[in-house]
Scaffold this motif. Structure first.
Motif, short mmCIF file in Angstrom:
data_model
loop_
_atom_site.label_atom_id
_atom_site.label_comp_id
_atom_site.label_asym_id
_atom_site.label_seq_id
_atom_site.Cartn_x
_atom_site.Cartn_y
_atom_site.Cartn_z
N MET A 213 73.88 21.03 -5.71
CA MET A 213 73.34 22.28 -5.16
C MET A 213 73.01 21.69 -4.17
O MET A 213 73.06 23.22 -2.97
N HIS A 214 72.70 20.84 -3.36
CA HIS A 214 72.69 20.66 -2.66
C HIS A 214 73.20 20.62 -1.71
O HIS A 214 73.78 21.32 -0.34
N HIS B 103 71.05 31.82 -1.92
CA HIS B 103 70.22 31.53 -0.71
C HIS B 103 70.48 30.83 0.38
O HIS B 103 70.11 31.51 1.44
N ALA B 104 72.13 30.68 0.62
CA ALA B 104 72.18 30.54 1.95
C ALA B 104 72.44 31.54 2.52
O ALA B 104 72.49 32.18 4.27
N VAL B 105 73.00 32.79 1.98
CA VAL B 105 73.31 34.36 2.51
C VAL B 105 71.54 34.38 3.00
O VAL B 105 71.19 35.15 4.17
N TYR B 106 70.91 34.01 2.29
CA TYR B 106 68.83 34.46 2.56
C TYR B 106 68.58 33.94 3.64
O TYR B 106 68.20 33.91 4.85
N GLU B 107 68.76 32.43 3.88
CA GLU B 107 68.46 31.20 4.93
C GLU B 107 69.98 31.51 6.04
O GLU B 107 69.46 31.83 6.92
N THR B 108 70.66 32.01 6.44
CA THR B 108 71.15 32.79 7.48
C THR B 108 71.21 33.51 8.24
O THR B 108 70.85 33.74 9.26
N HIS B 109 70.59 35.06 6.88
CA HIS B 109 70.87 36.09 7.76
C HIS B 109 68.77 36.03 7.93
O HIS B 109 68.66 37.15 8.91
N ARG B 110 68.02 35.15 7.36
CA ARG B 110 66.34 35.10 7.54
C ARG B 110 66.36 34.57 9.10
O ARG B 110 65.21 34.73 9.68
N LEU C 96 61.68 26.10 0.24
CA LEU C 96 62.02 26.86 -0.91
C LEU C 96 62.78 27.09 -1.81
O LEU C 96 63.26 27.18 -3.06
N TYR C 97 63.80 26.01 -1.24
CA TYR C 97 65.59 25.56 -2.06
C TYR C 97 64.77 24.62 -2.80
O TYR C 97 65.81 24.91 -3.74
N ASP C 98 64.16 23.34 -2.41
CA ASP C 98 64.18 22.96 -3.74
C ASP C 98 63.00 23.48 -4.69
O ASP C 98 63.98 22.79 -6.06
N ARG D 151 63.54 25.53 -9.79
CA ARG D 151 63.54 26.91 -11.52
C ARG D 151 64.73 26.84 -11.94
O ARG D 151 65.14 27.11 -12.73
N THR D 152 66.16 26.61 -11.58
CA THR D 152 66.93 26.87 -12.16
C THR D 152 67.69 25.70 -12.85
O THR D 152 68.11 26.80 -14.38
N ILE D 153 67.00 24.38 -12.93
CA ILE D 153 67.50 23.65 -13.65
C ILE D 153 66.18 24.18 -14.67
O ILE D 153 67.17 23.86 -15.75
N ALA D 154 65.17 24.14 -14.76
CA ALA D 154 63.88 24.38 -15.47
C ALA D 154 64.78 26.10 -16.02
O ALA D 154 64.15 25.18 -18.10
#
Length: 221
Positions: free
Chosen positions: A96-97, A156-163, A203-205, A210-213
């Motif tokens: 994922m990273h 999350h990539a969309v979130y990071e680049t636009h925020r 945040l991404y960590d 949470r995804t793994i959980a």
């Protein structure tokens, strides 16, 4: 030498070599990384391949179709190397990273990646299915798991680049806006403001954990 002369005659003297759809797509992908802040237009892509914009419309009906083709190619070209770590959780976290880091340079293409055509996703589907195979998930749950992982990475990539990062300028603007609120609310929120950059870095960590959980919960059912 004779072959080059013959090719010139066949094309017609002074005419540029014939374009290909693949050539246009790859040049556009390189341009998207090289100048991420400049809009990826048909005109700019045409200049990159040494052609006129109208020539590109023979291969792509419009700009959206071009950018979708570029996004599909970028995703299909993703190299999923052997993942480090002994457990599936460690290997998924690394995937994922790595995947997010691969996508981030293509900020203009991320919305198109979210709508990518199915063939472009096959490489990721194969990798994730192989990675999660030891969990012996039911097929419906496995489909849900790989969909969750893919949407999380791209989302999350969309979130990071636009925020963008939480800069000092943004913090000053937040402080000014907060000053208009009642004192009790100012006192509650003010200590958080200088901690926002650190929270965004973490945040991404948290999202990955949470995804793994969620997948662990599917496997435990």
């Amino acid at each position: 030498m004779a072959e080059a002369a013959e090719d010139t005659v066949r094309r017609g003297r002074g005419r540029p070599p014939r374009l290909s759809r693949e050539q246009i797509v790859r040049s556009a992908a390189e341009l998207a990384v090289r100048e991420p802040e400049v809009a990826l237009t048909v005109k700019r892509v045409a200049e990159a391949v040494g052609s006129a914009p109208m020539a590109l419309y023979r291969y792509f009906p419009d700009r959206d179709d071009l950018l979708q083709a570029v996004a599909d190619r970028v995703m299909a070209d993703a190299q999923h190397k052997d993942l480090p770590g002994g457990t599936w959780q460690e290997r998924l976290r690394a995937w994922m990273h790595d995947s997010r880091d691969y996508l981030l340079p293509y900020r203009q293409l991320l919305p198109y990646m979210a709508a990518t055509q199915q063939p472009a996703r096959v490489s990721s589907l194969v990798t994730l299915t192989r990675l999660l195979r030891p969990l012996r998930l039911a097929e419906d749950d496995l489909a849900l798991a790989v969909t969750l992982i893919g949407s999380t990475v791209i989302g999350h990539a969309v979130y990071e680049t636009h925020r963008g990062p939480v800069s000092a300028h943004k913090l000053d603007a937040l402080s000014e806006a907060l000053a208009r609120y009642p004192q009790e609310e100012r006192e509650a929120v003010a200590p958080l403001l200088p901690r926002l950059p650190g929270a965004q870095n973490r945040l991404y960590d948290v999202v990955v954990d949470r995804t793994i959980a969620a997948i662990e919960a599917l496997a435990a059912r």
